[in-house]
Design an enzyme around this catalytic site. Structure first.
Site, PDB file in Angstrom:
ATOM      1  N   GLU A 285      20.950 -14.015  36.850  1.00 52.48           N
ATOM      2  CA  GLU A 285      22.313 -14.442  37.033  1.00 52.48           C
ATOM      3  C   GLU A 285      22.378 -15.396  38.175  1.00 52.48           C
ATOM      4  OE1 GLU A 285      25.296 -13.681  35.047  1.00 52.48           O
ATOM      5  OE2 GLU A 285      23.742 -13.089  33.810  1.00 52.48           O
ATOM      6  N   TRP A 288      21.702 -18.517  36.703  1.00 50.75           N
ATOM      7  CA  TRP A 288      22.896 -19.149  36.091  1.00 50.75           C
ATOM      8  C   TRP A 288      23.813 -20.109  36.762  1.00 50.75           C
ATOM      9  CZ3 TRP A 288      24.365 -20.280  31.317  1.00 50.75           C
ATOM     10  CH2 TRP A 288      23.878 -19.520  30.139  1.00 50.75           C
ATOM     11  N   TRP A 316      43.074 -29.612  20.013  1.00 48.71           N
ATOM     12  CA  TRP A 316      43.735 -28.521  20.654  1.00 48.71           C
ATOM     13  C   TRP A 316      45.175 -28.383  20.485  1.00 48.71           C
ATOM     14  CZ3 TRP A 316      40.085 -25.501  22.781  1.00 48.71           C
ATOM     15  CH2 TRP A 316      38.816 -26.275  23.175  1.00 48.71           C
ATOM     16  N   ASN A 351      32.962 -10.627  35.306  1.00 47.44           N
ATOM     17  CA  ASN A 351      32.472 -11.847  34.487  1.00 47.44           C
ATOM     18  C   ASN A 351      32.599 -11.770  33.045  1.00 47.44           C
ATOM     19  OD1 ASN A 351      30.948 -14.324  34.411  1.00 47.44           O
ATOM     20  ND2 ASN A 351      29.465 -12.997  33.362  1.00 47.44           N
ATOM     21  N   TRP A 369      40.386 -25.932  27.211  1.00 54.40           N
ATOM     22  CA  TRP A 369      39.854 -25.237  28.356  1.00 54.40           C
ATOM     23  C   TRP A 369      40.162 -25.733  29.554  1.00 54.40           C
ATOM     24  CZ3 TRP A 369      36.662 -28.018  31.369  1.00 54.40           C
ATOM     25  CH2 TRP A 369      36.153 -29.244  30.818  1.00 54.40           C
ATOM     26  N   TRP A 392      33.635 -22.584  31.475  1.00 51.58           N
ATOM     27  CA  TRP A 392      34.616 -22.948  30.245  1.00 51.58           C
ATOM     28  C   TRP A 392      33.993 -23.588  29.253  1.00 51.58           C
ATOM     29  CZ3 TRP A 392      39.304 -20.937  29.512  1.00 51.58           C
ATOM     30  CH2 TRP A 392      39.904 -19.973  30.510  1.00 51.58           C
TER      31      TRP A 392
END
Length: 488
Positions: A285, A288, A316, A351, A369, A392
């Site tokens: 993590e 990430w 969208w 998360n 987004w 996102w």
């Protein structure tokens, strides 16, 4: 304590608001010269993205803590407002400093600004040195076999892990040499960073302790109590299974090297065997976070543009009412509403729930987004351009290592799986606290008698779902398929 061994060094604090594991500070002290610590409030510091309200609240607390820590070591934090280049020039003249040291940032506007400052200083004979305090490895240190950047996390993680553990962090200095006279400083309270009218930060104050000491305490608590079970508990928002270090990392009150080595030490002391799965998962993590910065550095347009170009044509939906219901936690889907209310109250969100609420916005509501990222930017205490953007885009399907476009999280099933007892939902959506069983994740499925006994009238006490998930999922898949067909 003063030092008279030469011209001072300006130490420019930015997103490194700590004294331990601070290579720019260590290098400044190693010169044997006086050190002048400065923080510049530069309106251009975030490019076209001014810090959000939650970030401003946190920054106030973090700067206050840093100032206190510096004072306890014989120094003082100098606060100035203005363009960083101009402020540094003023301080060079006021102090007679011949060097400026800082730790690097990686946002596109920050790298361009810093390079221009470094070039200008060196042309004038001023030593300008920058260091890495924010990452395990620099973005340019990890490359594919072809010498390019990674776009998929797993090979990136393997490459990062293959480089071995990072250097061990250095402790905070006992004393910081100061010049005989320090330049004037602005007053932190005059910057008016926390909210006043209205003061909506009560939940933040109750939840967080900004500053290096708070970061160290949070890390110690996590490695002592939760890191070994991280792999098992990290996805369950109703349990205390995550590190909650993200805002401390964002503001640099603690560095990833410190977190990495603390986690490894906990794993080794616990077993003496190969790294426990919980620790290894936690290290991934941290990776990430590294991956997000890797992407931002190599693809600097991703805060505004999809990494996958075909998504520029995605259809969208302009849904102001849906966006507002999502922001306010009244979508009618309890796990989504719980997450959005936790965010508003505490400036943070678990998360797993971040992924659920993001999927709901971009796939159930088809809202861009960027609208979701903008709301997170304003409300998260850990609002971070690299992490927010990468996450996102991952959910939307337009980013690196993205979730397949056909993966649309079912908010009811996600709630049942990751909040099986409804602990999280009942905490943040208290109007549903008396609903039993799975109905807490789908109150519209409860029998009328159940709702009556729980004191709930749907549409009055809790909203009806603003969309039918099955219908919304089908609509999203159709639009993704149209985009895909149009780019074939």
């Amino acid at each position: 304590m003063s030092a008279d061994t030469g011209a001072p060094v300006l130490l420019w604090f930015r997103r490194d608001l700590r004294l331990a594991d601070n290579p720019a500070l260590a290098a400044a002290i190693d010169t044997g010269r006086p050190v002048v610590p400065v923080y510049v409030r530069d309106d251009e510091d975030a490019g076209d993205r001014a810090p959000g309200g939650a970030s401003r609240w946190w920054l106030h607390g973090s700067l206050k803590a840093l100032a206190d820590d510096l004072a306890s070591r014989g120094s003082r934090l100098i606060l100035r407002s203005g363009k960083a280049a101009d402020v540094l020039d003023d301080l060079l003249q006021e102090t007679g400093a011949t060097s400026v040291f800082w730790n690097r940032r990686y946002e596109p506007w920050a790298t361009a600004r810093d390079e221009a400052i470094k070039t200008s200083l060196k042309e004038r004979g001023i030593a300008a040195k920058s260091f890495n305090a924010a990452l395990i490895r620099e973005p340019w240190e990890i490359q594919t076999k072809d010498g390019g950047p990674y776009k998929v996390f797993t090979p990136f993680w393997k490459a990062l892990r293959g480089l071995g553990d990072p250097d061990r962090p250095e402790p905070a200095p006992d004393r910081i040499p100061a010049p005989d006279a320090l330049p004037k400083t602005e007053n932190l309270d005059d910057w008016k960073l926390p909210p006043e009218k209205p003061d909506w930060a009560g939940g933040l104050r109750h939840t967080w302790t900004p500053g290096e000491k708070g970061a160290q305490e949070q890390l110690a608590s996590f490695v002592d109590e939760a890191v070994m079970a991280y792999d098992d508990k990290r996805n369950f928002p109703g349990t205390d299974g995550t590190s909650r270090l993200s805002p401390h990392l964002h503001f640099g009150e603690i560095g990833p090297r410190q977190v990495w080595h603390a986690a490894i030490a906990a794993g080794m002391s616990a077993t003496g065997q190969p790294m426990p799965k919980g620790v290894e998962t936690f290290l991934s993590e941290i990776a990430w976070r590294e991956f997000s910065y890797h992407l931002l550095y190599h693809f600097p347009t991703i805060p505004k543009e999809p990494l996958r170009p075909e998504f520029a044509d995605f259809d969208w939906k302009d849904d102001a009412e849906g966006l507002k219901a999502w922001q306010e936690g009244r979508t009618g889907y309890p796990i989504v509403d719980a997450g959005m209310r936790e965010l508003w109250a505490t400036g943070w969100m678990h998360n797993r729930v971040r992924m659920i609420v993001a999927s709901f916005l971009v796939k159930d509501l088809l809202v861009h987004w960027r609208d979701g990222e903008a709301w997170f930017w304003d409300t998260l205490v850990d609002a971070d351009l690299a992490n927010n953007t990468a996450s996102w885009q991952w959910v939307a399907g337009s980013g690196a290592d993205a979730a397949p476009y056909f993966r649309v999280f079912n908010p009811v099933l996600q709630g049942e799986k990751f909040d099986p007892d409804g602990t999280y939902v009942r905490r943040w959506v208290p109007e549903l606290k008396d609903l039993s069983g799975k109905a807490v994740h789908a109150p519209w499925t409860a029998q009328p008698l159940e709702l009556k006994e729980a004191g709930i009238a749907l549409g009055r006490d809790y909203p009806e779902p603003i969309v039918d998930h099955a219908v919304a999922r089908k609509r999203a898949l159709e639009r993704y398929q149209r985009m895909k067909d149009g780019n074939d």
